[in-house]
Design an enzyme around this catalytic site. Structure first.
Site, PDB file in Angstrom:
ATOM      1  N   SER A   9      35.608  47.787  31.642  1.00 37.01           N
ATOM      2  CA  SER A   9      36.898  47.711  30.976  1.00 37.01           C
ATOM      3  C   SER A   9      37.022  48.815  29.916  1.00 37.01           C
ATOM      4  O   SER A   9      36.861  49.991  30.244  1.00 37.01           O
ATOM      5  CB  SER A   9      37.082  46.315  30.366  1.00 37.01           C
ATOM      6  N   ASP A  53      35.821  47.937  36.746  1.00 36.89           N
ATOM      7  CA  ASP A  53      37.127  47.286  36.649  1.00 36.89           C
ATOM      8  C   ASP A  53      38.007  47.768  35.497  1.00 36.89           C
ATOM      9  O   ASP A  53      38.431  46.970  34.648  1.00 36.89           O
ATOM     10  CB  ASP A  53      36.965  45.763  36.570  1.00 36.89           C
ATOM     11  N   HIS A  95      38.043  39.711  36.251  1.00 34.36           N
ATOM     12  CA  HIS A  95      37.893  40.980  35.536  1.00 34.36           C
ATOM     13  C   HIS A  95      36.475  41.196  35.022  1.00 34.36           C
ATOM     14  O   HIS A  95      35.953  42.308  35.072  1.00 34.36           O
ATOM     15  CB  HIS A  95      38.881  41.019  34.368  1.00 34.36           C
TER      16      HIS A  95
END
Length: 261
Positions: free
Chosen positions: A15, A48, A178
């Site tokens: 992320s 991700d 996620h």
């Protein structure tokens, strides 16, 4: 920690940490004379995060943050909320990762409660800057690169074109959210191991370790040996503290270190 000449480095980020890792490697290679460590960096592995998708989601973040409970009466309640809200699908991972995001405090009524360690709204001014320019940074890195995505292919146009041109490897994992590294540590570990093997990075090393951080403590986990398809100590693999701005220590990235032969 990983600056000796005998060590090769793979930068990994999830992320926001994926953006940090990408921009860090880009800067190092743009200023090679200043950062001699560039010759030791062998690959980039991003989990991700896609610039276009992240920027499109930012207007929704205010509402998401404000919907989170302000406090919990105990850690178990926080863990249950994290699972029920879809934050983490794997209960075992939630039990490990959730406590690190909280601190025990006394509320206005004098009752002990657990509150979020980090006030995410205080970082709002930086949200766009974290992700803007990510695709350019990622694609500019002159190294083997992989992007791992959760559930569905959500690449933006720039990444889609680059991937079709073979500029990086992409893998989409199913049945994960996620936080891939928490929802399915083994799937992500296999993806990383396959990446290392595909680009022959493992051939640089005869002793292979993953060095990461779990609750502020350094953890060393073995990788598969070159002539073996089986994982070494795979059950102990934990990548759950990559790129979390809510953790108590500086663990917003992980560095995978392979000792050279």
């Amino acid at each position: 920690m990983c600056i000796r000449d005998s060590i090769s480095i793979i930068l990994v980020g999830h992320s926001m940490g994926g953006s940090i890792a990408s921009k860090t490697v880009q800067k190092i290679f743009e200023e090679k004379e200043k950062y001699k460590v560039h010759s030791q960096i062998k690959a980039l592995f991003v989990i991700d995060v896609v610039e276009g998708v992240a920027l499109e989601a930012l207007p929704l973040m205010d509402n998401i943050v404000h919907q989170k409970p302000k406090s919990f009466k105990n850690l178990e309640a926080a863990i249950k909320w994290n699972i029920s809200s879809g934050g983490v699908k794997n209960p075992n991972s939630a039990r490990v990762s959730t406590p690190a995001t909280l601190v025990e405090k006394v509320d206005k009524k004098g009752v002990k409660v657990f509150m979020w360690r980090t006030d995410l709204m205080k970082t709002k001014d930086f949200w766009e800057g974290w992700f803007k320019g990510l695709s350019k940074s990622f694609l500019s890195v002159p190294l083997p690169k992989q992007l791992v995505l959760a559930g569905s292919d959500r690449m933006d146009k720039e990444l889609t074109i680059a991937q079709m041109q073979g500029k990086f490897k992409v893998e989409v994992l199913s049945d994960v959210g996620h936080v891939i590294q928490e929802d399915s540590p083994k799937k992500l570990a296999k993806s990383f191991s396959d990446f290392v093997t595909t680009f022959k990075i493992h051939e640089l090393a005869d002793h292979q370790d993953i060095i990461t951080s779990v609750s502020g403590k350094m953890v060393v986990i073995g990788l598969p040996h070159q002539n073996s398809s089986k994982f070494s100590h795979i059950d102990h693999l934990s990548l759950i503290h990559i790129s979390e701005p809510t953790r108590p220590l500086y663990i917003s990235y992980a560095v995978f270190c392979l000792k050279k032969k």
